[in-house]
Design a protein around this motif. Structure first.
Motif, mmCIF file in Angstrom:
data_model
loop_
_atom_site.group_PDB
_atom_site.id
_atom_site.type_symbol
_atom_site.label_atom_id
_atom_site.label_comp_id
_atom_site.label_asym_id
_atom_site.label_seq_id
_atom_site.Cartn_x
_atom_site.Cartn_y
_atom_site.Cartn_z
ATOM 1 N N CYS A 206 0.863 -1.169 0.000
ATOM 2 C CA CYS A 206 0.000 0.000 0.000
ATOM 3 C C CYS A 206 0.903 1.224 0.000
ATOM 4 C CB CYS A 206 -0.893 -0.007 1.236
ATOM 5 S SG CYS A 206 -2.009 1.407 1.282
ATOM 6 N N GLY A 207 0.855 1.969 -1.061
ATOM 7 C CA GLY A 207 1.711 3.140 -1.150
ATOM 8 C C GLY A 207 1.367 3.980 -2.357
ATOM 9 N N ARG A 208 2.290 4.822 -2.723
ATOM 10 C CA ARG A 208 2.088 5.716 -3.849
ATOM 11 C C ARG A 208 2.922 5.252 -5.024
ATOM 12 N NH1 ARG A 208 2.288 12.084 -4.578
ATOM 13 N NH2 ARG A 208 2.763 12.018 -6.781
ATOM 14 N N ARG A 209 2.248 5.064 -6.152
ATOM 15 C CA ARG A 209 2.936 4.714 -7.388
ATOM 16 C C ARG A 209 3.312 6.011 -8.074
ATOM 17 N NH1 ARG A 209 1.540 5.178 -12.583
ATOM 18 N NH2 ARG A 209 -0.569 5.692 -11.938
ATOM 19 N N ASP A 210 4.542 6.097 -8.513
ATOM 20 C CA ASP A 210 5.032 7.291 -9.182
ATOM 21 C C ASP A 210 5.435 6.931 -10.599
ATOM 22 O OD1 ASP A 210 5.729 9.949 -9.444
ATOM 23 O OD2 ASP A 210 7.757 9.650 -8.674
ATOM 24 N N ASN A 211 5.036 7.751 -11.561
ATOM 25 C CA ASN A 211 5.342 7.534 -12.969
ATOM 26 C C ASN A 211 5.814 8.869 -13.565
ATOM 27 O OD1 ASN A 211 3.404 7.062 -15.925
ATOM 28 N ND2 ASN A 211 5.370 6.159 -15.544
ATOM 29 N N TRP B 205 8.505 3.528 -13.460
ATOM 30 C CA TRP B 205 7.556 3.377 -12.369
ATOM 31 C C TRP B 205 8.303 3.078 -11.082
ATOM 32 C CZ3 TRP B 205 2.368 0.498 -13.074
ATOM 33 C CH2 TRP B 205 1.712 0.940 -14.210
ATOM 34 N N LEU C 160 7.406 2.584 -6.569
ATOM 35 C CA LEU C 160 6.406 2.491 -5.522
ATOM 36 C C LEU C 160 7.060 2.908 -4.213
ATOM 37 C CD1 LEU C 160 3.568 1.522 -4.519
ATOM 38 C CD2 LEU C 160 4.681 -0.639 -3.965
ATOM 39 N N ASN C 161 6.420 3.822 -3.505
ATOM 40 C CA ASN C 161 6.917 4.275 -2.205
ATOM 41 C C ASN C 161 5.843 4.023 -1.159
ATOM 42 O OD1 ASN C 161 9.479 5.613 -3.016
ATOM 43 N ND2 ASN C 161 8.068 6.772 -4.285
ATOM 44 N N ASP C 162 6.241 3.368 -0.061
ATOM 45 C CA ASP C 162 5.316 3.129 1.042
ATOM 46 C C ASP C 162 6.058 3.290 2.360
ATOM 47 O OD1 ASP C 162 6.728 0.782 1.481
ATOM 48 O OD2 ASP C 162 5.078 -0.553 1.020
ATOM 49 N N GLU D 150 -7.720 7.435 -9.352
ATOM 50 C CA GLU D 150 -7.133 6.695 -8.244
ATOM 51 C C GLU D 150 -7.464 5.217 -8.359
ATOM 52 O OE1 GLU D 150 -7.539 8.257 -4.334
ATOM 53 O OE2 GLU D 150 -7.645 10.297 -5.093
#
Length: 61
Positions: free
Chosen positions: A15-20, A26, A28-30, A59
């Motif tokens: 569960c985190g933030r996907r950054d593109n 890509w 993913l930071n959680d 979202e």
């Protein structure tokens, strides 16, 4: 006795933030840290990328 578990059963849900930030890059930071999922120009692509649904409709949960 050796127990064999399919790779899919060992997969984690994060569960985190996907950054593109750029095309085909890509991450993913959680709460546990950050992971590079795909990096443009390097040829790196994490296993399972073809299982990620279309995320362009806002979202995603």
């Amino acid at each position: 006795m050796m127990l064999l578990v399919p790779a899919a059963a060992q997969a984690e849900k994060r569960c985190g933030r996907r950054d593109n930030p750029t095309t085909a890059t890509w991450s993913l930071n959680d709460a546990a840290g950050g992971w590079i999922i795909m990096k443009n120009g390097s040829g790196y692509k994490a296993e399972g990328m073809d299982h990620i649904p279309d995320l362009t409709s806002g979202e995603y949960v």
